[in-house]
Design a protein around this motif. Structure first.
Motif, PDB file in Angstrom:
ATOM      1  N   LEU A 187      74.672  -4.955 -13.712  1.00  0.00           N
ATOM      2  CA  LEU A 187      73.534  -4.129 -14.138  1.00  0.00           C
ATOM      3  C   LEU A 187      74.008  -2.961 -15.005  1.00  0.00           C
ATOM      4  O   LEU A 187      73.416  -2.663 -16.051  1.00  0.00           O
ATOM      5  CB  LEU A 187      72.796  -3.609 -12.906  1.00  0.00           C
ATOM      6  CG  LEU A 187      71.458  -2.908 -13.128  1.00  0.00           C
ATOM      7  CD1 LEU A 187      70.437  -3.865 -13.724  1.00  0.00           C
ATOM      8  CD2 LEU A 187      70.936  -2.354 -11.798  1.00  0.00           C
ATOM      9  N   VAL A 188      75.081  -2.317 -14.569  1.00  0.00           N
ATOM     10  CA  VAL A 188      75.644  -1.210 -15.347  1.00  0.00           C
ATOM     11  C   VAL A 188      76.162  -1.718 -16.696  1.00  0.00           C
ATOM     12  O   VAL A 188      76.015  -1.051 -17.735  1.00  0.00           O
ATOM     13  CB  VAL A 188      76.782  -0.521 -14.556  1.00  0.00           C
ATOM     14  CG1 VAL A 188      77.510   0.492 -15.425  1.00  0.00           C
ATOM     15  CG2 VAL A 188      76.219   0.148 -13.302  1.00  0.00           C
ATOM     16  N   ALA A 189      76.743  -2.925 -16.708  1.00  0.00           N
ATOM     17  CA  ALA A 189      77.317  -3.473 -17.944  1.00  0.00           C
ATOM     18  C   ALA A 189      76.246  -3.781 -18.988  1.00  0.00           C
ATOM     19  O   ALA A 189      76.467  -3.584 -20.191  1.00  0.00           O
ATOM     20  CB  ALA A 189      78.116  -4.742 -17.628  1.00  0.00           C
ATOM     21  N   VAL A 190      75.075  -4.269 -18.547  1.00  0.00           N
ATOM     22  CA  VAL A 190      74.032  -4.639 -19.521  1.00  0.00           C
ATOM     23  C   VAL A 190      73.094  -3.483 -19.840  1.00  0.00           C
ATOM     24  O   VAL A 190      72.367  -3.547 -20.836  1.00  0.00           O
ATOM     25  CB  VAL A 190      73.204  -5.852 -19.032  1.00  0.00           C
ATOM     26  CG1 VAL A 190      74.095  -7.055 -18.796  1.00  0.00           C
ATOM     27  CG2 VAL A 190      72.390  -5.521 -17.793  1.00  0.00           C
ATOM     28  N   ALA A 191      73.097  -2.428 -19.018  1.00  0.00           N
ATOM     29  CA  ALA A 191      72.139  -1.331 -19.188  1.00  0.00           C
ATOM     30  C   ALA A 191      72.154  -0.713 -20.586  1.00  0.00           C
ATOM     31  O   ALA A 191      71.085  -0.477 -21.167  1.00  0.00           O
ATOM     32  CB  ALA A 191      72.373  -0.262 -18.123  1.00  0.00           C
ATOM     33  N   PRO A 192      73.315  -0.445 -21.197  1.00  0.00           N
ATOM     34  CA  PRO A 192      73.294   0.173 -22.541  1.00  0.00           C
ATOM     35  C   PRO A 192      72.579  -0.680 -23.585  1.00  0.00           C
ATOM     36  O   PRO A 192      72.049  -0.149 -24.554  1.00  0.00           O
ATOM     37  CB  PRO A 192      74.786   0.326 -22.872  1.00  0.00           C
ATOM     38  CG  PRO A 192      75.480   0.338 -21.554  1.00  0.00           C
ATOM     39  CD  PRO A 192      74.691  -0.575 -20.686  1.00  0.00           C
TER      40      PRO A 192
END
Length: 261
Positions: free
Chosen positions: A19-24
């Motif tokens: 989730l953190v990896a795709v958030a940007p």
């Protein structure tokens, strides 16, 4: 991670990292399409359950009691289920594709059955078959993704809902099993499965299914057990043997037949 991180905890952190990896890249499309997501929340929640929360928990559970080679080989059953779902949805499969799938499936069954089609399945193998069913059903759903929900927004919301679904089970695991030791041996693998095997791989897979359909994309999925077997031999010391090599050849032949024009 089988000996160091409890399955549910591994899966929960896998999706938090994804989730953190795709958030940007996905947060802005997700916000723009939030009304469409709300309208189709039932569909998105089912996809999150099958493809994120359930499938990966079953995979990590299977890894406790069966080999990585067996896991990869059993996962090759999922394209058959994808093809069945696609056929029920009206897609024609063709004789060549069906024959190629049959050859690949026989290769998988012979490998898991150690040369016999009379399977003697362990608990880990059964968990893996359940994972294959879950993933195949998720893949079939992808073709019906509402057009107003883009790929990145869909990826973000399924990761988010999947992590939320796992949170209560994660809390129970913490209370019963305790946490895991944070170190290079646990954080490194979690970062890999979170970024590469989750964020990148799911984006690529979802894109492939949207372009060519689950049944055809699933044919290529037969190559995964071959890669898993070779990597397990090189990195984990799991023996391949003549039977494994023969089954891999049968699987590759089936893929080539199914994919040929």
């Amino acid at each position: 991670m089988a000996d160091s991180v409890p399955p549910v905890q591994a899966v929960f952190w896998r999706w938090v990292i994804a989730l953190v990896a795709v958030a940007p890249f996905a947060a802005r499309p997700f916000w723009r399409q939030r009304k469409a997501i709300r309208r189709h929340l039932g569909f998105v929640a089912l996809a999150s359950l099958l493809g994120v929360a359930l499938y990966n928990t079953l995979v990590h559970q299977a890894g406790l009691t069966t080999s990585a080679t067996n896991m990869g080989m059993i996962m090759a059953a999922s394209p058959v289920i994808m093809a069945v779902w696609s056929r029920l949805g009206g897609e024609r499969l063709g004789t060549r594709r069906v024959l190629g799938m049959a050859a690949a499936v026989i290769g998988v069954l012979l490998l898991v059955g150690k040369g016999s089609l009379a399977l003697d399945l362990g608990a880990g193998d059964l968990w893996m078959f359940a994972a294959a069913l879950s993933f195949a059903s998720y893949s079939a759903l992808l073709k019906r993704r509402p057009a107003e929900i883009g790929g990145l927004a869909f990826l973000f919301v399924t990761f988010l809902l999947g992590a939320l679904m796992l949170a209560p089970v994660y809390a129970v695991s913490l209370a019963v099993q305790g946490g895991f030791t944070v170190g290079a041996g646990t954080v490194g693998p979690l970062l890999y499965v979170g970024v590469a095997s989750s964020a990148v791989a799911f984006f690529a897979w979802n894109k492939a299914v949207s372009l060519i359909g689950a049944a055809r994309a699933g044919i290529v999925y037969y190559l995964q057990p071959v890669c898993v077997a070779l990597l397990s031999y090189a990195l984990l010391g799991e023996r391949l043997g003549a039977l494994g090599a023969a089954c891999m050849a049968l699987i590759l032949g089936g893929v080539a037949l199914s994919s040929a024009r």
